[in-house]
Design a protein around this motif. Structure first.
Motif, short mmCIF file in Angstrom:
data_model
loop_
_atom_site.label_atom_id
_atom_site.label_comp_id
_atom_site.label_asym_id
_atom_site.label_seq_id
_atom_site.Cartn_x
_atom_site.Cartn_y
_atom_site.Cartn_z
N ILE A 1 0.85 -1.19 0.00
CA ILE A 1 0.00 0.00 0.00
C ILE A 1 0.88 1.24 0.00
CG2 ILE A 1 -1.66 1.33 1.36
CD1 ILE A 1 -2.81 -1.15 -0.14
N LEU A 2 1.99 1.20 0.74
CA LEU A 2 2.92 2.34 0.76
C LEU A 2 3.45 2.62 -0.64
CD1 LEU A 2 4.40 4.47 2.37
CD2 LEU A 2 6.11 2.75 3.00
N GLU A 3 3.73 1.58 -1.40
CA GLU A 3 4.20 1.76 -2.78
C GLU A 3 3.13 2.47 -3.62
OE1 GLU A 3 6.35 -1.48 -5.13
OE2 GLU A 3 4.42 -1.37 -6.18
N HIS A 4 1.87 2.04 -3.45
CA HIS A 4 0.77 2.69 -4.18
C HIS A 4 0.70 4.18 -3.84
CE1 HIS A 4 -0.54 -1.49 -4.73
NE2 HIS A 4 -1.54 -1.09 -5.51
N ILE A 5 0.80 4.49 -2.54
CA ILE A 5 0.69 5.89 -2.10
C ILE A 5 1.84 6.72 -2.66
CG2 ILE A 5 0.74 7.42 -0.09
CD1 ILE A 5 -0.55 5.11 1.52
N LEU A 6 3.05 6.19 -2.59
CA LEU A 6 4.21 6.92 -3.10
C LEU A 6 4.05 7.20 -4.59
CD1 LEU A 6 7.06 5.03 -1.21
CD2 LEU A 6 6.47 7.45 -0.96
N LEU A 7 3.60 6.19 -5.32
CA LEU A 7 3.43 6.35 -6.77
C LEU A 7 2.42 7.46 -7.09
CD1 LEU A 7 4.27 4.98 -9.44
CD2 LEU A 7 2.24 3.55 -9.23
N GLN A 8 1.30 7.47 -6.36
CA GLN A 8 0.27 8.47 -6.62
C GLN A 8 0.75 9.90 -6.38
OE1 GLN A 8 -2.87 6.67 -4.05
NE2 GLN A 8 -4.15 6.97 -5.84
N ASN A 9 1.70 10.07 -5.48
CA ASN A 9 2.17 11.41 -5.12
C ASN A 9 3.47 11.80 -5.81
OD1 ASN A 9 0.33 12.60 -2.80
ND2 ASN A 9 0.47 10.39 -2.46
N LEU A 10 4.24 10.81 -6.29
CA LEU A 10 5.50 11.12 -6.97
C LEU A 10 5.30 11.47 -8.43
CD1 LEU A 10 7.83 8.42 -5.38
CD2 LEU A 10 8.14 10.91 -5.23
N VAL A 11 4.46 10.71 -9.13
CA VAL A 11 4.27 10.97 -10.57
C VAL A 11 3.79 12.40 -10.83
CG1 VAL A 11 2.93 10.34 -12.62
CG2 VAL A 11 3.98 8.55 -11.23
N PRO A 12 2.77 12.89 -10.10
CA PRO A 12 2.32 14.27 -10.37
C PRO A 12 3.41 15.31 -10.16
CG PRO A 12 0.68 13.09 -9.07
CD PRO A 12 1.90 12.22 -9.11
N PHE A 13 4.34 15.07 -9.26
CA PHE A 13 5.40 16.04 -8.99
C PHE A 13 6.13 16.42 -10.28
CE2 PHE A 13 9.86 17.03 -8.10
CZ PHE A 13 9.71 18.11 -7.24
N PHE A 14 6.31 15.48 -11.17
CA PHE A 14 7.06 15.73 -12.42
C PHE A 14 6.14 16.14 -13.57
CE2 PHE A 14 9.47 12.64 -9.91
CZ PHE A 14 10.72 13.25 -9.87
N ASN A 15 4.82 15.97 -13.38
CA ASN A 15 3.86 16.19 -14.47
C ASN A 15 3.39 17.64 -14.44
OD1 ASN A 15 2.23 15.32 -16.66
ND2 ASN A 15 0.49 15.09 -15.29
N VAL A 16 4.30 18.56 -14.81
CA VAL A 16 4.04 19.99 -14.60
C VAL A 16 3.82 20.74 -15.91
CG1 VAL A 16 5.28 20.07 -12.42
CG2 VAL A 16 6.53 20.48 -14.56
N GLY A 17 3.22 21.92 -15.78
CA GLY A 17 3.01 22.82 -16.91
C GLY A 17 4.13 23.85 -16.98
N GLU A 18 3.89 24.87 -17.79
CA GLU A 18 4.96 25.83 -18.09
C GLU A 18 5.30 26.75 -16.92
OE1 GLU A 18 2.64 28.85 -20.97
OE2 GLU A 18 2.08 26.73 -21.11
N HIS A 19 4.48 26.74 -15.87
CA HIS A 19 4.80 27.54 -14.68
C HIS A 19 5.27 26.65 -13.53
CE1 HIS A 19 1.97 29.97 -17.06
NE2 HIS A 19 2.77 30.97 -16.70
#
Length: 914
Positions: free
Chosen positions: A503-521
């Motif tokens: 479950i910890l792996e699932h939680i980390l994945l959900q919060n790490l991927v968005p960190f890099f998925n950014v827009g121009e700002h």
């Protein structure tokens, strides 16, 4: 009773169990009341007995309806009386004559009384000397049944001769057929009568993709006092109303026509709109005399066993006994949590708020008149937010629910959006409508952290669960052409095995991927929308600053949780899918977080490494190193937001910009055409760690100036002007309605919660009190007790009962206002009560469940009752002094002390404040 059209007073509570009364309820439009059970019967009932009866999208007993149909449709659960010498009168008030007289002197008098979950309307007409009382409820249990008891009374001075007729339209099919082939599907109807009523079993379930033999039956049955059967039936709607007639002025009643009487009680009709039309024997009532009838509405998976059904439900004795059983069932469910403050009405109102999350679990997001959309399912966000209330009301069930929910997470950090009926069932989207709500990954950790604090169950983090897989990958930007439905919806390894991770792996994945998925700002991309579904037109360049703040707070809290995990378990390593090490960049080649191309490049490498499958190889990582990586990411975001997204106001205060639109423009600020501000943009920086302590007062000042409105409370946003096609459909709504500038309860409650969390108690109290005051002011809100989804520009409560804001209100009252909260399994007491919440004796109390024990926590202010001027002086448990363990937040009571207490009784915690 008051005959003025404008109601001078609203509902009032009549006891200690949420019961309330309302005079002339039919003088207010849009009112409806839920009647439901755990077996799947879902009804709604209005003061005139309009509403719908269903067990699902494809099985409506009565016609599906929207809120406008409550007053426009002539179809209702009608119960007619033909009065000899006087003509037709509806016991529900729903006749053409009574509707026409509503504003005149000859109008009926009516009184609504209701409680958990029963509904009674008493109606009378002095001129005719007749009265009726109709009580409705859905019995608890698994039968799909709704019951009505009708009591007719001679309220005059002369003898009355009455001929009663129940008349309930039997729609008996899917909501899809309401407009699509309405007449054609009536041709499928097979209608039967038996000794007690009318039953319909359509021959087919009509579907252009393949017509199937139908087994579901629908029926209306009844018996008079003493068990007397109906004397005849009107099974066909058009024959009942007559040529030129209508359901609110039917020829069969108006002319007192004889009913059909089948040979041996059996009439068989095919191919017509059906009616549960039951004619009872003529009766004569002396002044003051009454006669009662029980009407049973039933849905069954096959032909209905009518004798058994009527033996169980079809008598006044059975009705009365089942009603008491039903009242007890719902009272026990709601009274798991009870509040006692200096305001009795507010405490009673909270019983209805406490019920709302249960209603949401049973109805989903459909099947009530305002909720005329969807097919009853819940969304991803609902799964997690409804658990917030369950953790307080039904905590024993929550662990398995949370575990099942994590099976919906994809390896790209997104999640399934079609949720099945069974726990943990997620269904692949075969409609080619890929969509990602960027906030979805943030909620599971918030709910899980509440569970960990309440339970101390850190082992849950190390439980294993599968991942969801369908044809969408790279957050729906790409398609996996190799995937077919036959492959199933579980992520597999390169070797074809179902892959599971902690479950910890699932939680980390959900919060790490968005960190890099950014827009121009350099904020996280908005994608399909965030919490505000109405921000759905900025998928390319839109950014959600507000949820960037939420994800950052999650990353910091996760970092701290990993350190705690190391301390509590003694382990110093963490096992993750080897591909995930890419996302923990500081464990390898650290990237520059200011560089948007670097973030995109890393994310692309991760997607390539885990393209809808994984190697199945796991890597061991040092807990401290992972924690440091998460903290680095969180602190970078906080610094970024405070430097780049703070809007300095010309008034000397400021707030956070919440969004960028699809043209890459900042949404919020003070512009020449006016101030643009969102409440959402302030709530999430406040709820977590993004808003620095010195920024909070500025945010509160700006919210009060730009978003608070005395008439409707805290608006979701200021008036942006124009329809904002570069941001979302929300701005197509008129300002002051729904997601465009209404008081949206969910965000208002979360704002109040955030203020309490950050120590701004008086400000938080004002926010919660505004929601209560607005909702409970019936003359304006025109709603029964509870929280609406939103309050519109006129102050009317809209979309009542089914709203996630009830879970947040309950959570806030228990954990923040009364300060009964968990700290990794121990009980933390941190009250934030203000003076007016204590009663005349200086007491305020809460009954709740913690550590599997029922606790009644009684706070007594022996000195000042003003927040900030008291602290916990002493605590007694069942009369014995407790040695206090003081922490910065309050006082901790060890879990071991509580679980040593016997189960099955209420334990008293007396807390002295001085």
């Amino acid at each position: 009773m008051n005959h003025d059209h404008k109601i001078k007073s609203g509902w009032s509570f009549t006891g200690n169990n949420g019961d309330f009364r309302l005079e002339q309820p039919d003088r207010s439009s849009f009112l409806y009341f839920p009647l439901v059970n755990e077996g799947g019967m879902m009804s709604s009932v209005s003061p005139k007995l309009h509403g719908q009866v269903t067990s699902g999208h494809n099985t409506f007993l009565t016609p599906p309806l929207s809120v406008e149909d409550l007053h426009n449709s002539r179809a209702s659960r009608n119960f007619w009386v033909y009065i000899e010498g006087q003509g037709a009168w509806s016991a529900t008030g729903d006749s053409a004559r009574q509707n026409a007289a509503v504003y005149g002197e000859g109008a009926d008098e009516s009184l609504l009384e209701a409680g958990l979950l029963w509904h009674k309307v008493t109606r009378g007409n002095k001129e005719l000397g007749v009265g009726a009382q109709i009580t409705s409820f859905v019995p608890c249990g698994n039968d799909k049944v709704e019951l009505m008891k009708v009591v007719l009374t001679n309220s005059g001075t002369k003898e009355l001769t009455l001929t009663p007729t129940a008349a309930i339209p039997l729609y008996a099919r899917s909501a899809d057929d309401l407009r699509d082939h309405r007449h054609v599907t009536s041709l499928l109807n097979r209608t039967y009568t038996s000794a007690y009523g009318v039953e319909v079993q359509p021959a087919l379930s009509f579907d252009e993709r393949g017509h199937r033999v139908n087994h579901t039956s629908y029926g209306v049955f009844g018996a008079a006092e003493g068990g007397a059967q109906p004397v005849g039936f009107f099974p066909v709607q058009e024959e009942f109303i007559g040529e030129g007639g209508s359901l609110d002025w039917p020829e069969a009643v108006v002319r007192n026509l004889a009913p059909e009487i089948g040979e041996g009680g059996g009439i068989h009709k095919e191919g017509y709109e059906a009616l549960g039309g039951l004619r009872f024997a003529e009766i004569t009532l002396a002044p003051g005399q009454s006669h009662s009838y029980v009407v049973v509405l039933a849905i069954e998976n096959d032909r209905i066993g009518v004798p058994a059904l009527m033996a169980k439900y079809g008598s006044t004795a059975a009705f009365d006994a089942l009603l008491e059983e039903n009242k007890t069932f719902w009272a026990e469910k709601v009274n798991t949590v009870e509040f006692h403050t200096g305001d009795h009405a507010a405490d009673e109102w909270m019983k209805w708020v406490t019920l709302q999350p249960v209603l949401r679990r049973l109805y989903g997001n459909s099947f009530l008149p305002y909720h005329d959309y969807g097919r009853g399912g819940r969304g991803w966000r609902d799964l997690w937010q409804d658990c917030l209330a369950l953790l307080i009301m039904e905590p024993a069930d929550v662990r398995s629910l949370l575990l099942n929910n994590y099976a919906g997470v994809r390896i790209d950090g997104s999640n399934a959006t079609i949720i099945g009926q069974q726990p943990g069932e997620f269904i692949a989207d075969r409609n080619n409508i890929p969509r990602v709500w960027m906030d979805h990954g943030a909620w599971p950790f918030l709910t899980t952290m509440l569970y960990l604090d309440q339970s101390g169950d850190l082992d849950f983090l190390l439980q294993e669960q599968s991942y969801f897989r369908d044809s969408f990958m790279s957050r729906c930007k790409e398609r996996d052409t190799s995937w077919e439905p036959g492959a199933g919806s579980s992520l597999r390894t390169a070797a074809g095995e179902v892959y599971t991770g902690t479950i910890l792996e699932h939680i980390l994945l959900q919060n790490l991927v968005p960190f890099f998925n950014v827009g121009e700002h350099n904020n996280i991309l908005l994608e399909g929308a965030d919490w505000n579904d109405g921000l759905d037109m900025a998928a390319q360049r839109g950014e959600s600053v507000t949820f960037t703040a939420f994800y950052a707070s999650n990353l910091l809290d996760l970092s701290r949780l990993l350190i705690t995990l190391k301390e509590r378990t003694g382990g110093d390593t963490l096992e993750l899918a080897e591909e995930m090490k890419l996302l923990l960049d500081s464990l390898g080649e650290s990237i520059d977080y200011e560089s948007i191309p670097a973030k995109h490049g890393l994310l692309d490498r991760y997607y390539a490494a885990a393209p809808n499958k994984v190697s199945g190889i796991r890597t061991q990582l040092k807990l401290e190193q992972v924690a440091a990586d998460l903290a680095r990411k969180a602190e970078w975001i906080f610094d970024h937001l405070r430097r780049n997204e703070w809007v300095a106001s010309g008034h000397g205060d400021g707030w956070f910009n919440g969004y960028y639109n699809n043209d890459g423009e900042r949404v919020e600020g003070e512009f020449a055409e006016g101030t643009r501000m969102t409440l959402t943009g302030q709530v999430f920086p406040l709820l977590g760690h993004a808003a620095a302590p010195e920024q909070i007062a500025s945010i509160v000042s700006a919210v009060e100036r730009n978003l608070f409105d005395d008439k409707i409370g805290y608006r979701l946003n200021s008036n942006f002007g124009g329809i904002q096609q570069n941001l979302g459909r929300a701005f197509g709504f008129a300002f002051g309605h729904k997601e465009n500038g209404a008081m949206f309860s969910h965000m208002t409650v979360m704002y109040g919660n955030a203020l309490y969390k950050r120590g701004f108690v008086k400000e938080g109290r004002k926010v919660l009190d505004s929601l209560y005051s607005l909702s409970a002011d019936f003359e304006v809100s025109r709603m029964y007790p509870g929280i609406p989804e939103y309050i519109n520009e006129q102050g009317r409560g809209m979309y009542t009962y089914l709203t996630g804001s009830a879970s947040w209100m309950l959570l806030t009252m228990v954990t923040e206002v009364f300060g009964v909260k968990g700290k990794l399994g121990d009980l933390l007491l941190q009250p934030k009560l203000v003076k007016e919440q204590f009663d005349a004796e200086g007491r305020a109390s809460i009954k709740t469940i913690f550590a599997g024990r029922e606790l009644k926590v009684v706070y007594t202010a022996s000195g000042s009752a003003e927040y900030g001027e008291y602290q916990i002086h002493a605590v007694k448990l069942n009369g014995a002094e407790v040695t206090l363990q003081r922490v910065s937040e309050g006082v901790v009571i060890s879990r071991s002390l509580l679980i040593a207490l016997p189960e099955g009784q209420v334990h008293l915690l007396e807390v002295e404040l001085a």
